[in-house]
Design an enzyme around this catalytic site. Structure first.
Site, PDB file in Angstrom:
ATOM      1  N   HIS A  44       2.115   8.456   7.736  1.00  0.00           N
ATOM      2  CA  HIS A  44       0.828   8.718   7.090  1.00  0.00           C
ATOM      3  C   HIS A  44      -0.226   7.665   7.416  1.00  0.00           C
ATOM      4  CE1 HIS A  44      -2.092   9.921   4.117  1.00  0.00           C
ATOM      5  NE2 HIS A  44      -1.979   8.789   3.458  1.00  0.00           N
ATOM      6  N   ASP A  78      -7.128   9.801   4.686  1.00  0.00           N
ATOM      7  CA  ASP A  78      -6.655  10.110   3.335  1.00  0.00           C
ATOM      8  C   ASP A  78      -7.849  10.434   2.432  1.00  0.00           C
ATOM      9  OD1 ASP A  78      -3.993   9.832   1.613  1.00  0.00           O
ATOM     10  OD2 ASP A  78      -5.533   8.758   0.482  1.00  0.00           O
TER      11      ASP A  78
END
Length: 294
Positions: A274, A105
């Site tokens: 994610h 991320d």
């Protein structure tokens, strides 16, 4: 108890203190977390990697227990270049001039800039669930705008988003974390407590917003300049993304990254959305382990 065998400590830089955990005695491995998390997100895979590597898991500048520059007009303290330099300084202070690098991320965005600016320091780099920032913005459409709405909200002028988030930062962290349809059970309670503790500090929220403001301004200047001169990642690169996540749905990650990497490039989707290291720690560990020794 998470991170068995690791020590929690602080490294003092001239800019401020960086909190981290580290363990192991092998080749150096730097692991950079995402938003709205801290280094605790690596709790399910860092102990196993420490059996082979000298693992360093810091909190990024502004995040967790690390120092928190305030908001500025140019957002330079949160440029990925500046955040990457902080990580270089941390590794240097620990005696690691070269290292392997893994980022998830926002940490993967710092890792991208670090691998460009400090190519001699990085011998392998892995990017977890991102494509380059400039690609996101230049390809923006309705799917991206809805799926990544927070990019545009957090980048609004200081202190508007901070004021709204700080009304209930814990609620915001949970909604932000679960927007990927991720079950909260994937987060270890000790790690989740650390994320929430960090978010309770208004300085962390300002840091997060400045991180995203930098992405829309100074980071794009740096990214466009690098692309204009053909600067690419030279070391072997691995790209991992979630099979149920937005990155794989909106992009062909390997096709995108191939334009930014001059060295060997590999990658695949994992059975996750994610938060790869927390949702699919076994798959993530296996993929990283095979790549880092290659």
């Amino acid at each position: 108890m998470l991170f068995p065998g690791f020590t929690e400590e602080f490294v003092d830089l001239k800019q401020g203190r960086i909190r981290l955990r580290r363990a192991g005695t092998g080749p150096a491995l730097l692991m950079l977390h995402g938003m709205p998390q801290t280094h605790m997100m690596w709790n399910k895979i860092a102990p196993q990697l420490a059996q082979t590597y000298s693992v360093v898991c810091p909190d990024l500048t502004g995040y967790g227990g690390s120092y928190k520059p305030g908001a500025t007009d140019d957002h330079a303290p949160y440029s990925k270049r500046r955040m990457a330099q902080d990580m270089i300084d941390v590794m240097g202070a620990l005696g690691h001039e070269t290292f392997r690098l893994v980022g998830h991320d926002r940490g993967a965005r710092v890792a991208h800039r670090l691998a460009l600016d400090h190519e001699k320091a990085v011998n392998h780099v892995a990017f977890l669930d991102i494509v380059p920032t400039i690609e996101h913005f230049e390809r923006t459409d309705m799917d991206f705008a809805m799926g990544y709405y927070h990019w545009f909200f957090l980048a609004q002028p200081h202190p508007f988003p901070e004021n709204l988030i700080n009304l209930d930062a814990g609620l915001w962290v949970m909604n932000q974390s679960l927007r990927h349809k991720t079950a909260s059970a994937v987060f270890e309670q000790e790690a989740l407590d650390d994320y929430l503790k960090a978010a309770a500090d208004p300085g962390t929220i300002t840091a997060i917003c400045e991180d995203y403001r930098a992405a829309t301004k100074i980071d794009l200047v740096h990214d466009k300049a690098a692309r204009a001169v053909g600067q690419k990642i030279l070391c072997p690169a691995l790209v991992l993304w979630g099979a149920q996540g937005l990155v794989g749905r909106l992009y062909d990650p390997l096709e995108v990254w191939a334009r930014y990497c001059a060295g060997r490039l590999s990658g695949k989707a994992l059975n996750a959305a994610h938060y790869l290291a927390e949702e699919a720690p076994g798959e993530t560990l296996a993929a990283l382990s095979a790549f880092l020794v290659s």
